[in-house]
Write a protein that holds these residues in place. Structure first.
Motif, short mmCIF file in Angstrom:
data_model
loop_
_atom_site.label_atom_id
_atom_site.label_comp_id
_atom_site.label_asym_id
_atom_site.label_seq_id
_atom_site.Cartn_x
_atom_site.Cartn_y
_atom_site.Cartn_z
N VAL A 11 0.85 -1.19 0.00
CA VAL A 11 0.00 0.00 0.00
C VAL A 11 0.89 1.25 0.00
CG1 VAL A 11 -1.65 1.34 1.38
CG2 VAL A 11 -1.97 -1.12 1.08
N GLN A 12 0.54 2.18 -0.88
CA GLN A 12 1.30 3.41 -1.00
C GLN A 12 1.32 4.18 0.32
OE1 GLN A 12 -0.05 6.01 -4.09
NE2 GLN A 12 1.53 7.51 -3.71
N GLY A 13 2.50 4.64 0.72
CA GLY A 13 2.64 5.43 1.94
C GLY A 13 3.11 4.64 3.14
N VAL A 14 3.10 3.30 3.05
CA VAL A 14 3.54 2.47 4.16
C VAL A 14 5.07 2.46 4.21
CG1 VAL A 14 3.62 0.11 5.08
CG2 VAL A 14 1.50 1.02 4.11
N SER A 15 5.62 2.80 5.37
CA SER A 15 7.07 2.81 5.51
C SER A 15 7.59 1.52 6.15
CB SER A 15 7.53 4.03 6.31
OG SER A 15 6.85 4.11 7.54
N TYR A 16 6.80 0.90 7.00
CA TYR A 16 7.17 -0.40 7.57
C TYR A 16 5.93 -1.07 8.14
CZ TYR A 16 7.02 1.98 12.10
OH TYR A 16 6.62 2.70 13.20
#
Length: 89
Positions: free
Chosen positions: A75-80
């Motif tokens: 998913v776009q925007g997920v960093s971890y």
């Protein structure tokens, strides 16, 4: 007569935007989990803070646990993603 405008500080505006982004990320992950045919009979709670995602709850199979992490990561925007899922099979 001077007109005074109440404005939010730049920092508080950024916090509001991040909160909105987190809500969108959470919603998109929940949609991805619900729409995937292999994720039936899973109970997964998604919590997002500043792009970091925590998955809690349970799944029936280990492969569902792995898939949930992959779906969340995509998913776009997920960093971890922090995986706190349990397998109950």
């Amino acid at each position: 007569m001077k007109m005074q405008l109440r404005t939010q500080s730049f920092h508080s505006q950024i916090q509001v935007l991040k909160a909105v982004d987190d809500e969108i990320i959470t919603a998109n992950i929940q949609i991805a989990l619900k729409q995937h045919p292999s994720m039936g009979q899973a109970f997964i709670h998604v919590e997002t803070f500043a792009g970091g995602v925590e998955l809690t709850g349970w799944v029936r199979k280990a492969v569902q646990e792995q898939l949930a992490v992959v779906l969340a990561t995509e998913v776009q925007g997920v960093s971890y993603v922090v995986n706190n899922l349990s397998v109950r099979g």
